[in-house]
Design an enzyme around this catalytic site. Structure first.
Site, mmCIF file in Angstrom:
data_model
loop_
_atom_site.group_PDB
_atom_site.id
_atom_site.type_symbol
_atom_site.label_atom_id
_atom_site.label_comp_id
_atom_site.label_asym_id
_atom_site.label_seq_id
_atom_site.Cartn_x
_atom_site.Cartn_y
_atom_site.Cartn_z
ATOM 1 N N ASP A 194 10.716 -14.828 6.924
ATOM 2 C CA ASP A 194 10.000 -13.585 6.665
ATOM 3 C C ASP A 194 8.695 -13.615 7.462
ATOM 4 O O ASP A 194 8.285 -14.668 7.966
ATOM 5 C CB ASP A 194 9.729 -13.475 5.161
ATOM 6 C CG ASP A 194 8.999 -12.194 4.811
ATOM 7 O OD1 ASP A 194 9.261 -11.171 5.458
ATOM 8 O OD2 ASP A 194 8.152 -12.226 3.898
ATOM 9 N N LYS A 211 8.078 6.166 1.466
ATOM 10 C CA LYS A 211 7.170 5.583 2.459
ATOM 11 C C LYS A 211 5.823 6.295 2.494
ATOM 12 O O LYS A 211 5.152 6.359 3.522
ATOM 13 C CB LYS A 211 7.801 5.597 3.854
ATOM 14 C CG LYS A 211 9.064 4.787 3.966
ATOM 15 C CD LYS A 211 9.616 4.816 5.380
ATOM 16 C CE LYS A 211 10.904 4.007 5.484
ATOM 17 N NZ LYS A 211 11.474 4.023 6.834
ATOM 18 N N ARG A 269 -1.229 -3.484 11.076
ATOM 19 C CA ARG A 269 -0.410 -2.629 10.226
ATOM 20 C C ARG A 269 -1.098 -1.274 10.111
ATOM 21 O O ARG A 269 -2.295 -1.201 9.806
ATOM 22 C CB ARG A 269 -0.230 -3.254 8.846
ATOM 23 C CG ARG A 269 0.401 -4.631 8.914
ATOM 24 C CD ARG A 269 0.132 -5.425 7.650
ATOM 25 N NE ARG A 269 0.748 -4.840 6.473
ATOM 26 C CZ ARG A 269 1.930 -5.231 5.982
ATOM 27 N NH1 ARG A 269 2.586 -6.200 6.588
ATOM 28 N NH2 ARG A 269 2.437 -4.679 4.908
ATOM 29 N N ARG A 295 12.441 -3.721 9.846
ATOM 30 C CA ARG A 295 12.781 -2.747 8.818
ATOM 31 C C ARG A 295 14.046 -3.136 8.061
ATOM 32 O O ARG A 295 14.922 -2.317 7.805
ATOM 33 C CB ARG A 295 12.971 -1.368 9.441
ATOM 34 C CG ARG A 295 11.737 -0.792 10.110
ATOM 35 C CD ARG A 295 10.641 -0.480 9.113
ATOM 36 N NE ARG A 295 9.555 0.308 9.688
ATOM 37 C CZ ARG A 295 8.433 0.587 9.049
ATOM 38 N NH1 ARG A 295 8.250 0.128 7.819
ATOM 39 N NH2 ARG A 295 7.497 1.299 9.618
#
Length: 1476
Positions: free
Chosen positions: A475, A635, A687, A928
């Site tokens: 991850d 989202k 981000r 994703r």
């Protein structure tokens, strides 16, 4: 619900009880009545019985422990085999010894295993008791739970009731009895629940006594004892915050709320009088879903229930005074218990391979028994044979047939040869792996002090798999990164704010920001936390002071940050009210609100339905009208608030791909500028989020609210209706800007990835981030490099995905071979022939034959690839020359695929294409992806390649991936402990993978391999010796050794040496394993443990057994030795005793010879085996006066033949093995042999030059000498550790002098750059593992670096080493990281076959004298007197390009170029210095 007897439940495992509960509850909804008298009658008529709230995760009970544990142990084939032999020995016709000795060995193994299982299960039982007896507060007094059945439904009768004392069925919860908290008042008290006089209405009980329908009171910090429907809380709006760390591993607070119809139940009287019926769905494992309804019986109104109304067992109430609710699910019906399935049973690769080897031993045993039976029958039928003259004691009748004798001989031989299958091997492996797990847990180098956590092994049987990992699936967030979000930059109305600064510049900017904020505020603003601030830009306050559109945009921007969230504020110290801390459901949200606070827009608290803030010193209150929650499907998140002037605003934040589709028309320029800024943010690994808002009229809001309330009250597909209602209002938005948050990499991540790549381990990153962010994180963590060709798969349909995968294979398939070991990527060292480069063509032909129709493109809109027409393409191509072709077909490949394409690529039809492309890539990034897709990717690689996979993650979304992999690693970071609880090993930092794999994993693999092979060897030597002896007794199956020796051979005489090999053996030190990671490849290639090596040990054992048997027998046959009474001393018992001593001595010495590092432990273990043999030998003779031992000391030990045989047999048996080891290490050395020789030569010369004085060793100058020439020699064809031929050039001494001068110059360069080496030299196969130097340039570990805490003097990658070994470490570092980038690139591009050769010890010895002069001269230059060569700098060129398969475009990677420019120009303070 199906009734199951309590006796059957008593013997059920937790998994069986869980399955039974699932089956019983499948499709059954439940109705829970509160204060409804008719509900009790219905429950009794329907015989509804809910499980008690007592849980049991332990495997055994007091009654079931012995039978159940015995059943599990004898499910093993080996135990059943030895139990069968034990029973067989009670048959007089075939027995060969005492059944009691056989029973002793078997029962000892079974007892030790039973003790271990009982100890492990006792800890689970203690944990169960602690949970079951935890305190709980319930409504009592005169209140009665109508859902509780009579107590006799739970309690067993008779004497078995004593074993059920912990069931909790006899509790008094919900009845008139109980233990009141205070006083003796009644339920009718009308004081609030928080009042002191109301405590007498509540009873104190235990969790195990709770039942469905009980009303429970929870206070701040209380754990939730069951799945409880929230009725009311201390807040008037019925809100409650819970921490679900024990449930899903997340430490973030989650908001729960009660229904408006029950929020007023704030007293015990109201709770006792409230009449309702709760209809709930059947128990499920869905943690984030719940459907039900609550009917108020007084008026018949029905309200829908969701997961936000349910408090789950295992969660903890936080920041809430109190909460009251009714229990809906108890015990095994709770969601946490239904999700607490047993961890998948994992077995190591060696253990799986052992099954085949044990089967081969069974085949060998069957062959020995069959041959003995056939030959015994043949000899029995001959006249005058041994069997005819001397029949055994059970043959009382004459004329017995030869077939019958052969049949009985087979079973007798089965008992005699039983030791060929090692019964104690499994126990020895468990003991050894327990020691290995202990060493791993006690490694101080893997201890992380900030969190006070160390590496914790949870699955002790997988330690050897740590040394054979080929693929790692990781991850990103929280695993490679710190999951500590820092707000760095933002874009407001097309203008970028935020300056990236170093520590000194940041301190200065903090002071400036404090001063400018104080000037901007008219009133005192005590909420800024300057030391924690990460966002710096003084221009922001200049724009705020100006009366302009930009100033209004900045205010709107930070207003959205301060209001659009679910953050909980907290003042830790009432004496300092200005210090406000935030707890949020995600670190991103907390970082956004904290930055708004530090800028001047502070969120202070929530008051009922109001949100109180302080904007630049002015306190303002907003009425919170609605909160549209964030979900992975939406989202985005929105809130509807009413300002003090009465205007209603919708504030939205979310992903750019979602928000930008909902903005109103006429914002093209702002949208383009914001998109350009967001892409540049993403190109630096930040981000991003978009912010927008919308003004609503009262009519618009009122009309929408009616539809929203209708959707929330729907009993049908409520989620879809709510989403449709939210989507209707989140339209026509006004774009404000975007945010950029940095999730920093953990310490040592780039270096760890580079080291793992040198070790032959491939890393795949599976993340939920967008493609651009994942790519830039890949560059920053050294997963990607500037010479790679990136391939992006981005499709919308199944056919488009297949078309892009086939296009990539046609484009690059002929230029790149399969890099996996199963595909021949290991080269000659792995011993697997590489696949043809064009193997992908056969796969495509098979697909074309089986495909129903050809792939069709055009099923997706190319211009909508990134959500908006043309914008992203214009940004990407701004630096691309017209007509340039950047596609590099021969460059290393990196595959990037998004989650939507991956959904199709993982289907059975396309999975082979996906795997065929992925194995040709050095790096793979999946973006994703969902948790299920992570597990499917791991399964695809594990099953498709048959390789060993490791998964590492830190969050609850990584659990499925961790459990699917062969080895699961959980990182105990910021997202809780869910991944840790499901893992096999837990670590605190990703960098600890280096030592866990390269050191502990490699050691465990070598140790277990050596122990198992030596275990099989020693059993073959002992058992086959019995077989060879049958040649001298006409196959009568007579014992060569006394039966006592046979049964105690594995238990006492040879038990410790294999264990010492498995626990303490070590080929190289820990720091050497870190410095030379290429040594790890032997585990990936399965070179230490294979069927070939197994049969080599078996053949060696067969030879030694024959040598011992024939030498001992013939020695005594031709010997003239006699006893004192004149009788011949060559009796069978004496010969067998001598043979037993020879076998024990030889096998112990053999295992000692296989020991790679001699310490005092191995000799002690060998002496222990001999002492046990002598001890049993004499003790047995005292207890039983037998021929075997009576007078043996005078008969055997007094004879010179015995002592000569011990020496001769040991030499004869060990000499071939010793010669083979010498030849292999001298003429065919492995990487380990080469490095061991370097280390040994270094230490020997240091000892010869400086002696054994520690002070002299420490004071030794760090001269490189002969060792560094292994890599610094310009003659690349010369093997490591050898000197080149000095002849050549001008001939004679001229060539030698020229070479000596070049060597001195190169030594000076190495001294200056020894710790900043680039590139990699694979030690065995450059053709298979060659890569450009830039791949590891940014991550080569730097020794003695003042800026890197992991590489200080005496520390390499966090692993300490003696400072006297500094030059040795530098030499080995150069060996693994070659210093000349140009030469590294050339060697990698055109591998030389001669570089794979190794120089033998003999050849090196011949050249050592010739090199002595050069070594002495070079040692004079080791003090740094010669001028150091200038450091090497790489040119700032970026060759990366991204190939988009959907439209065939090739674009440069501009983000990485900008990042490199920023590194070389630190004075550029702003990452994006662009003002509009």
């Amino acid at each position: 619900m199906t009734r199951v007897s309590w006796v059957k439940r008593l013997f059920m495992s937790p998994a069986s009880r869980k399955r039974l509960s699932d089956e019983a509850a499948a499709g059954e909804r439940r109705t829970v009545y509160v204060n409804a008298e008719h509900g009790q009658q219905q429950q009794q008529q329907q015989h509804v019985q809910y499980p008690a709230n007592q849980i049991r995760t332990a495997k055994y009970t007091v009654v079931s422990f012995v039978p159940k544990n015995l059943f599990e142990q004898f499910r093993r084939a080996a135990n059943m085999y030895f139990l069968f032999l034990l029973v067989l020995q009670f048959v007089p016709a075939v027995t060969t010894g005492s059944p009691g000795l056989s029973a002793l060995a078997l029962f000892t193994i079974v007892f030790l295993t039973m003790a271990k299982d009982g100890y492990e299960d006792s800890k689970r039982s203690a944990s169960d008791r602690e949970a079951n007896r935890a305190p709980a507060t319930v409504l009592g007094g005169g209140w009665v739970n109508v859902n509780k059945p009579p107590a006799h439904h739970f309690r067993p009768r008779g004497i078995m009731r004593l074993l059920w004392s912990d069931s909790g069925a006899g509790g008094t919860v919900g009845n008139a009895g109980g233990t009141p908290l205070a006083g003796g008042g009644s339920v009718g008290s009308d004081v609030g629940i928080g009042g002191s006089s109301n405590d007498d209405a509540w009873l104190q009980t235990e969790w195990r006594h709770l039942h469905v329908g009980d009303i429970v009171l929870l206070r701040d910090g209380s754990a939730v004892p069951g799945d409880i429907l929230l009725l009311s809380t201390s807040d008037e709006d019925g809100s409650c915050f819970v921490e679900t760390k024990n449930l899903d591993g997340e430490t973030n607070l989650k908001s729960k709320a009660s229904l408006a119809a029950t929020a007023h139940l704030t007293t015990s009287r109201l709770l006792a009088q409230f009449r309702c019926a709760v209809e709930a769905e059947a128990p499920t494992t869905q943690l984030y879903a719940f459907k039900g309804s609550l009917e108020v019986l007084d008026d018949g109104e029905v309200f829908p229930l969701g997961i936000d109304n349910l408090l789950l067992r295992g969660s903890v109430v936080r920041n809430t005074g109190w909460a009251a609710g009714v229990v809906l699910f108890t015990g095994n019906d709770t969601k946490i218990m239904m999700n607490a399935g047993e961890t998948p049973s994992k077995r190591s690769r060696i253990e799986r391979m052992m099954n085949y080897q044990v089967m081969s031993q069974f085949c060998l045993l069957f062959a020995l028994c069959l041959l003995s039976a056939v030959l015994g029958g043949v000899y029995y039928g001959r006249a005058g044979s041994f069997q005819a003259l001397f029949v055994v004691k059970y043959q009382t009748a004459s004329g017995q047939s030869a077939p019958l004798f052969g049949f009985l001989t087979f079973w007798t031989a089965l008992i005699l040869y039983q030791t060929v299958v090692p019964i104690s091997l499994y126990v020895s492996i468990e003991v050894v792996k327990s020691f290995q797990a202990y060493f791993i847990s006690q490694d101080i180098d893997m201890y992380y002090a900030p969190l006070d956590r160390r590496c914790t092994p949870k699955s002790w049987n997988l330690s050897d798999d740590l040394g054979q990992v080929e693929y790692i699936f990781s991850d990103k967030t929280g695993t490679l990164t710190q999951n500590v979000m820092e707000f760095r930059q933002c874009s407001v109305r097309g203008r970028v704010y935020g300056e990236i600064a170093d520590a000194d510049r940041a301190a200065e900017l903090r002071r400036q920001m404090d001063a400018r904020l104080a000037q901007a505020c008219e009133h005192p603003y005590p909420f800024r936390q300057s030391q924690a601030a990460t966002f710096f830009d003084t221009q922001l306050y200049d724009d705020l002071r100006a009366d302009s559109t930009q100033a209004r945009a900045v205010i709107e921007f930070f207003t959205v940050l301060a209001l659009c969230h679910n953050v909980v504020s907290h003042v830790p110290d009432p004496a300092r009210p200005g210090v406000v801390e935030y707890k949020a459901q995600s670190p991103d949200e907390a970082a956004l609100v904290a930055t708004a606070r530090d800028v001047g827009f502070a969120f202070l608290r929530r008051e009922r339905s109001r949100v109180v803030c302080s904007f630049l010193g002015h306190e303002q209150a907003f009425e919170l009208l609605a909160t549209l929650e964030f979900t992975s499907a939406r989202k985005r998140m929105s809130v509807v608030v009413r300002r003090s002037d009465g205007r209603i605003m919708l504030l939205t934040k979310g992903a750019d791909s979602v928000v930008l589709q909902r903005i109103r028309q006429g914002q093209d320029r702002l949208r383009s500028a914001t998109l350009a800024d967001l892409e540049l943010f993403a190109n630096h690994g930040l981000r991003t989020l978009c912010l927008a808002y919308r003004l609503l009229s009262d009519d618009e809001y009122a009309q929408w609210r009616v539809g929203y309330d209708r959707a929330m009250a729907s009993l049908g597909d409520r989620d879809a209706e709510v989403e449709q209602s939210c989507d209707a209002i989140e339209r026509e938005l006004q774009l404000i800007g975007g945010t950029a948050i940095e999730d920093k990499l953990q310490d040592g991540v780039p270096e760890t990835i580079a080291q793992l790549a040198l070790a032959g381990i491939k890393l795949w990153v599976l993340t939920g981030d967008k493609t651009e962010t994942a790519i830039n994180i890949g560059y920053s963590c050294n997963l990607l490099n500037s010479d790679m060709q990136l391939i992006v798969v981005n499709a919308e349909t199944h056919d488009a995905t297949r078309e892009q995968l086939e296009k990539a294979l046609r484009e690059f398939g002929d230029f790149h071979a399969d890099l996996s070991v199963s595909g021949g990527g290991g080269g000659a060292m792995a011993g697997i022939a590489p696949k043809s480069v064009g193997s992908w063509r056969r796969l495509l032909r098979r697909k074309e034959k089986t495909a129903a129709s050809p792939a069709k493109g055009g099923a997706y809109d190319v211009e909508r690839r990134h959500g908006l027409h043309g914008v992203w393409d214009n940004v990407r191509t701004r630096n691309v020359p017209n007509g340039s072709n950047l596609l590099k077909r021969e460059a290393p490949l990196a595959l990037v695929i998004d989650g939507h394409s991956l959904k199709f690529a993982l289907e059975p039809e396309l999975a082979p294409l996906m795997l065929e492309l992925a194995v040709r890539c050095k790096s793979v990034l999946c973006c994703r992806v969902s948790p299920l897709q992570k597990a499917l990717v791991v399964r695809m690689v594990k099953q498709g390649l048959g390789t060993l996979c490791l998964a590492v993650g830190d969050g609850a979304n990584d659990v499925s991936m961790i459990q699917e992999a062969d080895v699961g690693i959980g990182i105990s970071g910021e997202e809780g402990l869910q991944a840790v609880m499901a893992s096999d090993y837990s670590i605190a930092q990703f960098r600890f993978l280096q030592k866990l794999l390269l050191v502990h994993g490699r050691w465990a693999y070598l140790r277990i391999s050596s122990m198992v092979l030596n275990f099989f060897y020693k059993n073959v030597v002992f058992t086959v010796s019995l077989f060879w002896f049958q040649l001298f007794c006409q196959w009568s199956v007579a014992n060569f050794f006394d039966y006592t020796l046979i049964m105690l051979y594995n238990m006492l005489y040879t038990s410790l040496p294999p264990g010492v090999l498995g626990v303490f053996d070590q080929d190289l030190s820990a720091v050497v394993g870190m410095v030379v990671p290429q040594l790890y490849k032997r585990g990936i290639y399965k070179l230490e443990y294979s069927m070939a090596r197994f049969w080599m040990y078996i053949i060696d054992g067969l030879y030694q057994s024959a040598a011992i048997t024939f030498l001992v027998v013939y020695t005594y046959y031709f010997s003239a030795a006699a006893e004192r009474n004149g009788l011949d001393s060559a009796s069978r018992d004496d010969i067998g005793t001598v043979g037993a001593f020879c076998v024990v001595v030889t096998t112990n010495l053999y295992m000692g010879l296989n020991n790679r590092t001699w310490t005092w432990v191995m000799p002690l273990a060998q002496l222990f085996g001999l002492a046990m043999l002598l001890g049993v030998f004499f003790v047995y003779g005292v207890i039983y006066d037998t021929v075997f031992s009576s007078g043996a000391a005078t008969r055997i030990f007094a004879q010179i033949d015995f002592w000569l045989l011990l020496v001769i047999t040991a030499v004869l048996c060990l000499m071939p093995h010793y010669i083979a080891k010498f030849v292999r290490s001298a003429w065919y050395p492995t990487d380990t042999d080469v490095v061991r020789e370097i280390v040994h030569g270094f230490r020997r010369r240091r000892q010869r030059r400086y002696g054994k004085s520690k002070r002299a060793a420490v004071a030794m100058r760090p001269s490189h000498g002969l060792l560094n020439h292994a890599t610094t020699s310009p003659h690349k064809e010369v093997p490591f550790g050898a000197f080149p031929d000095t002849k050549g050039g001008g001939g004679g001494g001229g060539g030698a002098r020229q070479w000596r001068q070049q060597w001195r110059q190169r030594q000076a360069a190495v001294a200056a750059n020894a710790h900043n080496m680039e590139g990699a030299i694979p030690l065995d196969d450059l053709a298979g593992g060659g890569s450009s130097s830039s791949q590891h340039a940014a991550a080569s570990p730097r020794i003695n670096s003042n800026s890197d805490p992991l590489n200080q003097p005496g520390v390499y990658q966090g692993v300490p080493y003696p400072e006297s070994d500094a030059s040795l470490i530098a030499c080995l570092h150069n060996l693994a990281h070659m210093g000349d980038p140009a030469s590294a690139t050339s060697v990698a591009a055109t591998p030389q076959p001669g570089i794979l050769k190794r120089l033998s010890i003999y050849q090196q010895q011949q050249r050592r004298n010739q090199a002595s002069d050069f070594e002495e001269d070079v040692s004079l230059q080791g003090d740094g007197s010669s001028p150091a060569a200038p450091p090497l700098h790489r040119a700032n060129t970026v060759n990366s390009s991204i190939y988009y398969l959907d439209d065939g475009s090739v674009q440069p990677y501009t983000g990485y170029a900008f990042a490199q420019e920023e590194q070389h120009h630190p004075r550029k303070g702003r990452l994006l210095h662009r003002r509009r």
